[in-house]
Design a protein around this motif. Structure first.
Motif, PDB file in Angstrom:
ATOM      1  N   ASP A 151      29.651  33.454  46.218  1.00  5.76           N
ATOM      2  CA  ASP A 151      30.734  34.067  45.458  1.00  5.76           C
ATOM      3  C   ASP A 151      30.293  34.354  44.037  1.00  5.76           C
ATOM      4  OD1 ASP A 151      32.972  32.170  43.581  1.00  5.76           O
ATOM      5  OD2 ASP A 151      31.186  31.250  44.451  1.00  5.76           O
ATOM      6  N   SER A 152      30.817  35.462  43.503  1.00  3.07           N
ATOM      7  CA  SER A 152      30.531  35.904  42.136  1.00  3.07           C
ATOM      8  C   SER A 152      31.872  36.035  41.408  1.00  3.07           C
ATOM      9  CB  SER A 152      29.793  37.250  42.160  1.00  3.07           C
ATOM     10  OG  SER A 152      29.562  37.718  40.842  1.00  3.07           O
ATOM     11  N   PRO A 153      32.284  35.005  40.676  1.00  7.34           N
ATOM     12  CA  PRO A 153      33.623  35.003  40.070  1.00  7.34           C
ATOM     13  C   PRO A 153      33.730  35.745  38.751  1.00  7.34           C
ATOM     14  CG  PRO A 153      32.539  32.917  39.632  1.00  7.34           C
ATOM     15  CD  PRO A 153      31.604  33.704  40.517  1.00  7.34           C
ATOM     16  N   HIS A 154      32.599  36.127  38.142  1.00  9.42           N
ATOM     17  CA  HIS A 154      32.638  36.662  36.777  1.00  9.42           C
ATOM     18  C   HIS A 154      32.023  38.049  36.616  1.00  9.42           C
ATOM     19  CE1 HIS A 154      32.705  32.193  35.285  1.00  9.42           C
ATOM     20  NE2 HIS A 154      33.901  32.621  35.643  1.00  9.42           N
ATOM     21  N   SER A 155      31.786  38.783  37.711  1.00  8.65           N
ATOM     22  CA  SER A 155      31.128  40.084  37.574  1.00  8.65           C
ATOM     23  C   SER A 155      32.107  41.256  37.550  1.00  8.65           C
ATOM     24  CB  SER A 155      30.095  40.282  38.690  1.00  8.65           C
ATOM     25  OG  SER A 155      30.670  40.083  39.970  1.00  8.65           O
ATOM     26  N   GLY A 156      33.408  40.982  37.603  1.00  3.51           N
ATOM     27  CA  GLY A 156      34.397  42.049  37.627  1.00  3.51           C
ATOM     28  C   GLY A 156      34.655  42.672  36.265  1.00  3.51           C
ATOM     29  N   ARG A 157      35.037  43.946  36.282  1.00  4.87           N
ATOM     30  CA  ARG A 157      35.408  44.599  35.030  1.00  4.87           C
ATOM     31  C   ARG A 157      36.523  45.630  35.219  1.00  4.87           C
ATOM     32  NH1 ARG A 157      29.982  46.471  35.860  1.00  4.87           N
ATOM     33  NH2 ARG A 157      29.794  48.727  36.172  1.00  4.87           N
ATOM     34  N   ALA A 158      37.420  45.358  36.178  1.00  8.60           N
ATOM     35  CA  ALA A 158      38.622  46.177  36.352  1.00  8.60           C
ATOM     36  C   ALA A 158      39.728  45.543  35.508  1.00  8.60           C
ATOM     37  CB  ALA A 158      39.015  46.234  37.822  1.00  8.60           C
ATOM     38  N   PHE A 159      40.018  46.145  34.371  1.00  8.69           N
ATOM     39  CA  PHE A 159      40.928  45.536  33.407  1.00  8.69           C
ATOM     40  C   PHE A 159      42.386  45.751  33.815  1.00  8.69           C
ATOM     41  CE2 PHE A 159      37.052  45.552  31.094  1.00  8.69           C
ATOM     42  CZ  PHE A 159      37.158  44.538  30.150  1.00  8.69           C
ATOM     43  N   PRO A 160      43.134  44.677  34.049  1.00  7.77           N
ATOM     44  CA  PRO A 160      44.557  44.816  34.396  1.00  7.77           C
ATOM     45  C   PRO A 160      45.343  45.483  33.265  1.00  7.77           C
ATOM     46  CG  PRO A 160      43.766  42.614  34.930  1.00  7.77           C
ATOM     47  CD  PRO A 160      42.692  43.271  34.108  1.00  7.77           C
ATOM     48  N   GLY A 161      46.352  46.272  33.629  1.00 12.14           N
ATOM     49  CA  GLY A 161      47.117  47.020  32.645  1.00 12.14           C
ATOM     50  C   GLY A 161      47.922  46.161  31.700  1.00 12.14           C
ATOM     51  N   LEU A 177      29.762  37.736  50.689  1.00 13.01           N
ATOM     52  CA  LEU A 177      29.745  37.557  49.233  1.00 13.01           C
ATOM     53  C   LEU A 177      31.115  37.933  48.702  1.00 13.01           C
ATOM     54  CD1 LEU A 177      28.499  37.246  46.380  1.00 13.01           C
ATOM     55  CD2 LEU A 177      27.634  39.577  46.605  1.00 13.01           C
ATOM     56  N   LEU A 178      31.841  36.955  48.194  1.00 14.82           N
ATOM     57  CA  LEU A 178      33.159  37.169  47.598  1.00 14.82           C
ATOM     58  C   LEU A 178      32.976  37.456  46.117  1.00 14.82           C
ATOM     59  CD1 LEU A 178      36.317  36.985  47.724  1.00 14.82           C
ATOM     60  CD2 LEU A 178      36.037  34.535  47.206  1.00 14.82           C
ATOM     61  N   ALA A 179      33.574  38.543  45.625  1.00 14.93           N
ATOM     62  CA  ALA A 179      33.433  38.923  44.218  1.00 14.93           C
ATOM     63  C   ALA A 179      34.802  39.213  43.609  1.00 14.93           C
ATOM     64  CB  ALA A 179      32.534  40.144  44.082  1.00 14.93           C
ATOM     65  N   ALA A 180      35.097  38.567  42.492  1.00 11.83           N
ATOM     66  CA  ALA A 180      36.302  38.879  41.725  1.00 11.83           C
ATOM     67  C   ALA A 180      36.101  40.226  41.045  1.00 11.83           C
ATOM     68  CB  ALA A 180      36.575  37.791  40.687  1.00 11.83           C
ATOM     69  N   GLU A 194      42.138  30.785  47.480  1.00 12.19           N
ATOM     70  CA  GLU A 194      42.541  30.756  48.883  1.00 12.19           C
ATOM     71  C   GLU A 194      41.476  31.411  49.751  1.00 12.19           C
ATOM     72  OE1 GLU A 194      46.150  32.419  51.777  1.00 12.19           O
ATOM     73  OE2 GLU A 194      46.265  32.679  49.605  1.00 12.19           O
ATOM     74  N   LYS A 195      40.901  32.511  49.276  1.00 10.54           N
ATOM     75  CA  LYS A 195      39.902  33.231  50.072  1.00 10.54           C
ATOM     76  C   LYS A 195      38.582  32.466  50.162  1.00 10.54           C
ATOM     77  CE  LYS A 195      40.415  36.404  51.894  1.00 10.54           C
ATOM     78  NZ  LYS A 195      40.745  36.645  53.338  1.00 10.54           N
ATOM     79  N   ILE A 196      38.094  31.912  49.048  1.00 13.11           N
ATOM     80  CA  ILE A 196      36.833  31.175  49.121  1.00 13.11           C
ATOM     81  C   ILE A 196      37.013  29.921  49.970  1.00 13.11           C
ATOM     82  CG2 ILE A 196      37.167  29.852  46.964  1.00 13.11           C
ATOM     83  CD1 ILE A 196      33.818  31.216  48.303  1.00 13.11           C
ATOM     84  N   TYR A 230      35.237  22.366  46.251  1.00 10.55           N
ATOM     85  CA  TYR A 230      35.088  22.474  47.701  1.00 10.55           C
ATOM     86  C   TYR A 230      33.829  21.800  48.231  1.00 10.55           C
ATOM     87  CZ  TYR A 230      38.639  25.783  46.375  1.00 10.55           C
ATOM     88  OH  TYR A 230      39.762  26.338  45.821  1.00 10.55           O
ATOM     89  N   ALA A 231      33.181  21.020  47.375  1.00  7.69           N
ATOM     90  CA  ALA A 231      31.946  20.344  47.768  1.00  7.69           C
ATOM     91  C   ALA A 231      32.224  18.953  48.337  1.00  7.69           C
ATOM     92  CB  ALA A 231      31.003  20.232  46.568  1.00  7.69           C
TER      93      ALA A 231
END
Length: 280
Positions: A20-30, A63-66, A141-143, A228-229
């Protein structure tokens, strides 16, 4: 499908490996409402990390990505890690501070790295609660589903939590401003989030490729590795931090000439990890 994250690769893992990649997103919420620019808000982004691990889906590992920016809400924090200084009024929910609020980097960031405030106002508890419900809770929930489903089928699961880091520590970093960092930092929370033999295998594989690797220095892994470990139950979580200088320009936020080479190295690493898992 939740539009705030993406799963690359198969929905069912072909081997007991989830990334999982939790910090690679750049879609800015309105409704971000920040007082600083989007360019400045991207300083907390693990740029292109989801692309660097493109070899995972090819191996059959989801690969789950935020998709949203970390500065809006950090999925690598506990939902109760609320910065009370940012709130307009009392927080009615669970409160589990990590200490990151001290530098403005709790669940919702209050400041940039240089200490400037992100908002010109305080946020209502309802605003924070809605961000948790719409972004944090679905991601976790998804991870959790991916890990549990994979563990149920294979009897074990290996989770790689993917990040990148500044080449040199910033003003608010725990390792001290100006500290130069290794090529890779592996975090297993001092041997508690995965079998130390797995950490050692990954370290040796990267070192054999010519990279400088440190373990738990300065990053040990945070919520997504912790939550989750359970190594004794066959649940292994390892955080991997990549030095940004290997693949990008930190000032322009553009890929550099090393990007393709690093992506190839990570694909080779994942192949070696797949072989390790099959033998374990």
């Amino acid at each position: 499908m939740n539009s705030n994250f993406e799963i690359y690769g198969p929905r069912l893992a072909a081997l007991p490996l989830i990334l999982d990649s939790p910090h690679s997103g750049r879609a800015f919420p309105g409704d971000f409402g920040a007082a600083v620019s989007e360019a400045e808000l991207r300083e907390g982004e693990d740029c292109f990390v989801d692309e660097l691990y493109a070899g995972a889906p090819e191996l059959g590992a989801p690969l789950l990505a935020a998709l949203w920016p970390r500065t809006y809400l950090d999925p690598n924090r506990h939902a109760g890690d609320v910065d009370l200084e940012l709130l307009q009024g009392p927080w009615p929910g669970e409160y589990r501070p990590s200490g990151k609020a001290r530098v403005g980097k709790a669940l919702i960031w209050r400041t940039l790295e240089d200490g400037r405030p992100i908002y010109a106002r305080k946020l209502s508890p309802e605003t924070v609660r809605k961000r948790i419900e719409d972004f944090h809770a679905p991601y976790h929930e998804k991870i959790r589903y991916l890990l549990n489903e994979t563990h149920a089928r294979f009897g074990r699961v290996y989770h790689i939590n993917c990040h990148s880091m500044r080449a040199v520590a910033g003003k608010q970093s725990d390792d001290g401003a100006g500290s130069a960092r290794a090529d890779f930092v592996l975090g297993d929370r001092d041997g508690t989030s995965c079998d130390p033999a797995f950490t050692g295998f990954v370290r040796a594989a990267l070192a054999a490729m010519g990279y400088q690797v440190k373990v738990n220095d300065p990053y040990k892994g945070v919520e997504l590795v912790r939550a989750y470990a359970d190594p004794r139950a066959g649940r292994h979580s390892l955080q991997i931090e990549i030095n940004k200088r290997l693949y990008m320009d930190e000032h322009t936020l553009m890929k550099n000439d090393g990007f393709d080479s690093l992506r190839s190295s990570l694909t080779d690493l994942l192949k070696e990890i797949a072989g390790y898992i099959r033998k374990s």
